[in-house]
Design a protein around this motif. Sequence first.
Motif, mmCIF file in Angstrom:
data_model
loop_
_atom_site.group_PDB
_atom_site.id
_atom_site.type_symbol
_atom_site.label_atom_id
_atom_site.label_comp_id
_atom_site.label_asym_id
_atom_site.label_seq_id
_atom_site.Cartn_x
_atom_site.Cartn_y
_atom_site.Cartn_z
ATOM 1 N N ASP A 17 0.724 -1.272 0.124
ATOM 2 C CA ASP A 17 0.067 0.170 0.212
ATOM 3 C C ASP A 17 0.647 1.199 0.018
ATOM 4 O O ASP A 17 0.202 2.651 -0.124
ATOM 5 N N TRP A 18 2.031 1.009 0.111
ATOM 6 C CA TRP A 18 3.068 2.180 0.267
ATOM 7 C C TRP A 18 3.459 3.025 -1.336
ATOM 8 O O TRP A 18 3.719 2.066 -2.334
ATOM 9 N N THR A 19 3.422 4.083 -1.338
ATOM 10 C CA THR A 19 3.868 4.556 -2.755
ATOM 11 C C THR A 19 4.825 5.826 -2.258
ATOM 12 O O THR A 19 4.705 6.239 -1.523
ATOM 13 N N MET A 20 5.891 6.191 -3.355
ATOM 14 C CA MET A 20 6.592 7.184 -3.141
ATOM 15 C C MET A 20 5.785 8.616 -3.161
ATOM 16 O O MET A 20 4.817 8.685 -3.792
ATOM 17 N N PRO A 21 6.216 9.497 -2.301
ATOM 18 C CA PRO A 21 5.645 10.528 -2.112
ATOM 19 C C PRO A 21 5.843 11.450 -3.534
ATOM 20 O O PRO A 21 6.794 11.355 -4.033
ATOM 21 N N SER A 22 4.691 12.425 -3.824
ATOM 22 C CA SER A 22 4.989 13.024 -5.213
ATOM 23 C C SER A 22 6.113 14.208 -4.970
ATOM 24 O O SER A 22 6.526 14.427 -3.809
ATOM 25 N N GLY A 23 6.590 14.913 -6.087
ATOM 26 C CA GLY A 23 7.588 15.798 -5.935
ATOM 27 C C GLY A 23 8.772 15.324 -6.854
ATOM 28 O O GLY A 23 9.757 16.426 -7.075
ATOM 29 N N GLY A 24 9.034 14.126 -7.371
ATOM 30 C CA GLY A 24 9.854 14.088 -8.144
ATOM 31 C C GLY A 24 11.306 13.436 -7.496
ATOM 32 O O GLY A 24 11.280 13.560 -6.294
ATOM 33 N N ILE A 25 12.401 13.423 -8.609
ATOM 34 C CA ILE A 25 13.470 13.103 -8.085
ATOM 35 C C ILE A 25 14.552 14.106 -8.541
ATOM 36 O O ILE A 25 14.519 14.619 -9.788
ATOM 37 N N HIS A 26 15.326 14.633 -7.635
ATOM 38 C CA HIS A 26 16.367 15.649 -7.892
ATOM 39 C C HIS A 26 17.629 14.925 -7.845
ATOM 40 O O HIS A 26 18.159 14.337 -6.899
ATOM 41 N N ALA A 27 18.469 15.258 -8.825
ATOM 42 C CA ALA A 27 19.979 14.777 -9.007
ATOM 43 C C ALA A 27 20.738 15.874 -8.910
ATOM 44 O O ALA A 27 20.667 16.952 -9.700
ATOM 45 N N VAL A 28 21.775 16.279 -7.961
ATOM 46 C CA VAL A 28 22.738 17.340 -7.995
ATOM 47 C C VAL A 28 24.003 16.734 -8.240
ATOM 48 O O VAL A 28 24.364 15.836 -7.629
ATOM 49 N N TYR A 29 24.769 17.415 -9.020
ATOM 50 C CA TYR A 29 26.204 16.961 -9.511
ATOM 51 C C TYR A 29 26.819 18.135 -10.117
ATOM 52 O O TYR A 29 26.320 19.212 -10.360
ATOM 53 N N PRO A 30 28.236 17.983 -10.113
ATOM 54 C CA PRO A 30 29.314 18.912 -10.436
ATOM 55 C C PRO A 30 28.784 19.826 -11.829
ATOM 56 O O PRO A 30 28.368 18.737 -12.806
ATOM 57 N N PRO A 31 29.374 20.808 -12.393
ATOM 58 C CA PRO A 31 29.190 21.204 -13.748
ATOM 59 C C PRO A 31 29.831 20.229 -14.692
ATOM 60 O O PRO A 31 30.602 19.450 -14.473
ATOM 61 N N ALA A 32 29.206 20.131 -16.010
ATOM 62 C CA ALA A 32 29.594 19.185 -16.836
ATOM 63 C C ALA A 32 31.107 19.072 -17.076
ATOM 64 O O ALA A 32 31.348 17.779 -17.400
ATOM 65 N N ARG A 33 31.917 19.730 -17.058
ATOM 66 C CA ARG A 33 33.352 19.566 -17.409
ATOM 67 C C ARG A 33 33.893 18.713 -16.469
ATOM 68 O O ARG A 33 34.919 18.104 -16.480
#
Length: 59
Positions: A17-33
């Motif tokens: 009966d459990w589901t993930m809360p709404s709000g999405g997933i966030h990924a934080v990482y350094p700049p592209a280079r």
Amino acid sequence: AVEDDIAGGRLVRVFADWTMPSGGIHAVYPPARFRPAKVRAFVDLLAAAERKRARRRDA
């Protein structure tokens, strides 16, 4: 990411009966280079899983 394994009986839901809360997933990482290829691959995997989940939700 594991829906096929659940459907195939290889994994079992412990809290059905459990589901993930709404709000999405966030990924934080350094700049592209400074971003390793494995980080980009993981972020791409998360984005693809979210698109798949959104298509099922909207269907």
